[in-house]
Design a protein around this motif. Structure first.
Motif, PDB file in Angstrom:
ATOM      1  N   VAL A  35      23.251 -21.979  40.751  1.00 56.45           N
ATOM      2  CA  VAL A  35      23.282 -21.173  42.046  1.00 56.45           C
ATOM      3  C   VAL A  35      22.581 -21.771  43.128  1.00 56.45           C
ATOM      4  O   VAL A  35      23.186 -21.584  44.336  1.00 56.45           O
ATOM      5  CB  VAL A  35      23.013 -19.686  41.586  1.00 56.45           C
ATOM      6  N   ALA A  36      21.787 -22.527  42.739  1.00 57.02           N
ATOM      7  CA  ALA A  36      20.899 -22.926  43.897  1.00 57.02           C
ATOM      8  C   ALA A  36      21.417 -24.495  44.338  1.00 57.02           C
ATOM      9  O   ALA A  36      20.996 -24.924  45.456  1.00 57.02           O
ATOM     10  CB  ALA A  36      19.307 -23.235  43.533  1.00 57.02           C
ATOM     11  N   LEU A  37      22.313 -25.186  43.738  1.00 56.38           N
ATOM     12  CA  LEU A  37      22.963 -26.422  43.895  1.00 56.38           C
ATOM     13  C   LEU A  37      23.465 -26.840  45.285  1.00 56.38           C
ATOM     14  O   LEU A  37      23.028 -27.565  46.047  1.00 56.38           O
ATOM     15  CB  LEU A  37      24.112 -26.665  43.085  1.00 56.38           C
ATOM     16  N   PRO A  38      24.223 -25.902  45.893  1.00 58.70           N
ATOM     17  CA  PRO A  38      24.759 -25.885  47.193  1.00 58.70           C
ATOM     18  C   PRO A  38      23.571 -25.873  48.408  1.00 58.70           C
ATOM     19  O   PRO A  38      23.547 -26.729  49.269  1.00 58.70           O
ATOM     20  CB  PRO A  38      25.433 -24.752  47.586  1.00 58.70           C
ATOM     21  N   THR A  39      22.661 -25.131  48.260  1.00 60.38           N
ATOM     22  CA  THR A  39      21.402 -25.191  49.005  1.00 60.38           C
ATOM     23  C   THR A  39      20.696 -26.276  48.973  1.00 60.38           C
ATOM     24  O   THR A  39      20.157 -27.060  49.991  1.00 60.38           O
ATOM     25  CB  THR A  39      20.662 -23.955  48.835  1.00 60.38           C
ATOM     26  N   ILE A  40      20.327 -26.758  47.770  1.00 57.09           N
ATOM     27  CA  ILE A  40      19.713 -28.142  47.377  1.00 57.09           C
ATOM     28  C   ILE A  40      20.512 -29.272  48.043  1.00 57.09           C
ATOM     29  O   ILE A  40      19.984 -30.146  48.493  1.00 57.09           O
ATOM     30  CB  ILE A  40      19.564 -28.386  45.944  1.00 57.09           C
ATOM     31  N   ALA A  41      21.877 -29.405  47.723  1.00 61.12           N
ATOM     32  CA  ALA A  41      22.380 -30.290  48.449  1.00 61.12           C
ATOM     33  C   ALA A  41      22.651 -30.456  49.763  1.00 61.12           C
ATOM     34  O   ALA A  41      22.362 -31.794  50.389  1.00 61.12           O
ATOM     35  CB  ALA A  41      24.103 -30.289  47.950  1.00 61.12           C
ATOM     36  N   THR A  49      28.959 -33.178  43.685  1.00 62.84           N
ATOM     37  CA  THR A  49      29.187 -33.888  42.392  1.00 62.84           C
ATOM     38  C   THR A  49      27.816 -34.494  41.862  1.00 62.84           C
ATOM     39  O   THR A  49      27.704 -34.558  40.614  1.00 62.84           O
ATOM     40  CB  THR A  49      30.184 -34.825  42.487  1.00 62.84           C
ATOM     41  N   ASP A  50      27.088 -35.272  42.785  1.00 63.66           N
ATOM     42  CA  ASP A  50      25.812 -36.017  42.195  1.00 63.66           C
ATOM     43  C   ASP A  50      24.891 -34.932  41.847  1.00 63.66           C
ATOM     44  O   ASP A  50      24.147 -35.192  41.094  1.00 63.66           O
ATOM     45  CB  ASP A  50      25.515 -36.747  43.409  1.00 63.66           C
ATOM     46  N   GLN A  52      25.370 -32.371  40.250  1.00 64.84           N
ATOM     47  CA  GLN A  52      25.509 -32.255  38.618  1.00 64.84           C
ATOM     48  C   GLN A  52      24.677 -32.901  37.811  1.00 64.84           C
ATOM     49  O   GLN A  52      24.193 -32.231  36.444  1.00 64.84           O
ATOM     50  CB  GLN A  52      26.962 -32.126  38.314  1.00 64.84           C
ATOM     51  N   TRP A  53      24.124 -33.962  38.138  1.00 65.81           N
ATOM     52  CA  TRP A  53      23.271 -34.712  37.281  1.00 65.81           C
ATOM     53  C   TRP A  53      21.905 -33.910  37.098  1.00 65.81           C
ATOM     54  O   TRP A  53      21.085 -33.705  36.128  1.00 65.81           O
ATOM     55  CB  TRP A  53      22.938 -36.167  37.783  1.00 65.81           C
ATOM     56  N   ALA A  54      21.500 -33.569  38.156  1.00 61.16           N
ATOM     57  CA  ALA A  54      20.168 -32.684  38.270  1.00 61.16           C
ATOM     58  C   ALA A  54      20.423 -31.239  37.475  1.00 61.16           C
ATOM     59  O   ALA A  54      19.644 -31.141  36.748  1.00 61.16           O
ATOM     60  CB  ALA A  54      19.834 -32.134  39.660  1.00 61.16           C
ATOM     61  N   ASN A  55      21.410 -30.915  37.585  1.00 59.02           N
ATOM     62  CA  ASN A  55      21.848 -29.794  36.864  1.00 59.02           C
ATOM     63  C   ASN A  55      22.017 -29.779  35.149  1.00 59.02           C
ATOM     64  O   ASN A  55      21.294 -28.897  34.621  1.00 59.02           O
ATOM     65  CB  ASN A  55      23.357 -28.851  37.389  1.00 59.02           C
ATOM     66  N   ASN A  56      22.440 -30.813  34.918  1.00 56.29           N
ATOM     67  CA  ASN A  56      22.642 -31.188  33.447  1.00 56.29           C
ATOM     68  C   ASN A  56      21.586 -32.031  32.795  1.00 56.29           C
ATOM     69  O   ASN A  56      21.508 -32.130  31.489  1.00 56.29           O
ATOM     70  CB  ASN A  56      23.840 -32.079  33.392  1.00 56.29           C
ATOM     71  N   ALA A  57      20.399 -32.671  33.862  1.00 58.62           N
ATOM     72  CA  ALA A  57      19.514 -33.565  33.049  1.00 58.62           C
ATOM     73  C   ALA A  57      18.715 -33.025  31.942  1.00 58.62           C
ATOM     74  O   ALA A  57      18.287 -33.579  30.870  1.00 58.62           O
ATOM     75  CB  ALA A  57      18.765 -34.133  34.267  1.00 58.62           C
ATOM     76  N   LEU A  58      18.263 -31.624  32.431  1.00 60.49           N
ATOM     77  CA  LEU A  58      17.476 -30.864  31.448  1.00 60.49           C
ATOM     78  C   LEU A  58      18.020 -30.813  29.946  1.00 60.49           C
ATOM     79  O   LEU A  58      17.682 -30.858  29.059  1.00 60.49           O
ATOM     80  CB  LEU A  58      17.033 -29.489  32.017  1.00 60.49           C
ATOM     81  N   SER A  59      19.386 -30.369  30.230  1.00 61.23           N
ATOM     82  CA  SER A  59      20.088 -29.843  28.913  1.00 61.23           C
ATOM     83  C   SER A  59      20.496 -31.209  28.144  1.00 61.23           C
ATOM     84  O   SER A  59      20.302 -31.122  26.901  1.00 61.23           O
ATOM     85  CB  SER A  59      21.376 -28.996  29.095  1.00 61.23           C
TER      86      SER A  59
END
Length: 193
Positions: A35-41, A49-50, A52-59
């Motif tokens: 939910v924070a991705l738009p703010t961070i971007a 799109t990029d 998503q790498w941050a979102n998925n890196a942990l998993s």
């Protein structure tokens, strides 16, 4: 109700709370960033799109290393690897809170995944060391409920913290929680695992 020799019920309950909270913290981290991705971007001037790498890196890191993490906990001790996992997770979260760019965010989340790969198997493996066979189903049920709760409330917590304190709070608020967990588990968890 029987208990492990030499261990009081309050001590075992405190240890179980610590184990459940550690696992919950991992599942919160899995689910709270989306939910924070738009703010961070916007802040880091990166496209979604990029991000998503941050979102998925942990998993990705956790999923890749989970079996190895379980093996390491068997070889070197569940308690020791849990403490190491918490240390990696907490330091990575704190470093990520101050990252200036996407590369730092992805790296920090990946390192949190490395810590997670030690935390999850260790928390599960320590339950039999704390509880007799008759008590273990309730302890495992508490662990499962706590992790599901963490995953379920992660987006709401992520959105609330991002709105009130900024997206970096998702990371820097993790550090004091990890510190309390580290001290609790070091004090109350059995040393023979």
């Amino acid at each position: 109700m029987s208990s492990r020799p030499g261990r009081s019920s309050p001590s075992r309950r405190a240890a179980l709370v610590g184990l459940c909270t550690a696992a919950t913290l991992v599942w919160l981290a899995f689910s709270n960033l989306g939910v924070a991705l738009p703010t961070i971007a916007t802040e880091l001037s990166v496209n979604l799109t990029d991000m998503q790498w941050a979102n998925n890196a942990l998993s990705i890191a956790c999923g890749t290393l989970l079996l190895a993490g379980g093996r390491l906990t068997d070889l070197y001790g569940h308690r020791q690897m849990l403490l190491l996992g918490l240390l990696i997770f907490g330091v990575a979260a704190l470093a990520t809170a101050f990252t200036p760019n996407l590369a730092g965010l992805v790296t920090g989340r990946a390192m949190m995944g490395v810590g997670s790969a030690l935390i999850l198997p260790a928390t599960l493996a320590m339950i039999p060391a704390l509880f007799d066979r008759a008590e273990q189903p309730s302890a495992f049920a508490a662990w499962t409920a706590a992790t599901w709760a963490g995953q379920a409330v992660g987006p709401a917590i992520g959105g609330t913290l991002t709105t009130l304190l900024g997206w970096r709070s998702l990371f820097w608020l993790t550090a004091p929680v990890v510190l309390v967990l580290y001290l609790t588990i070091r004090r109350d968890a059995p040393t023979a695992t």
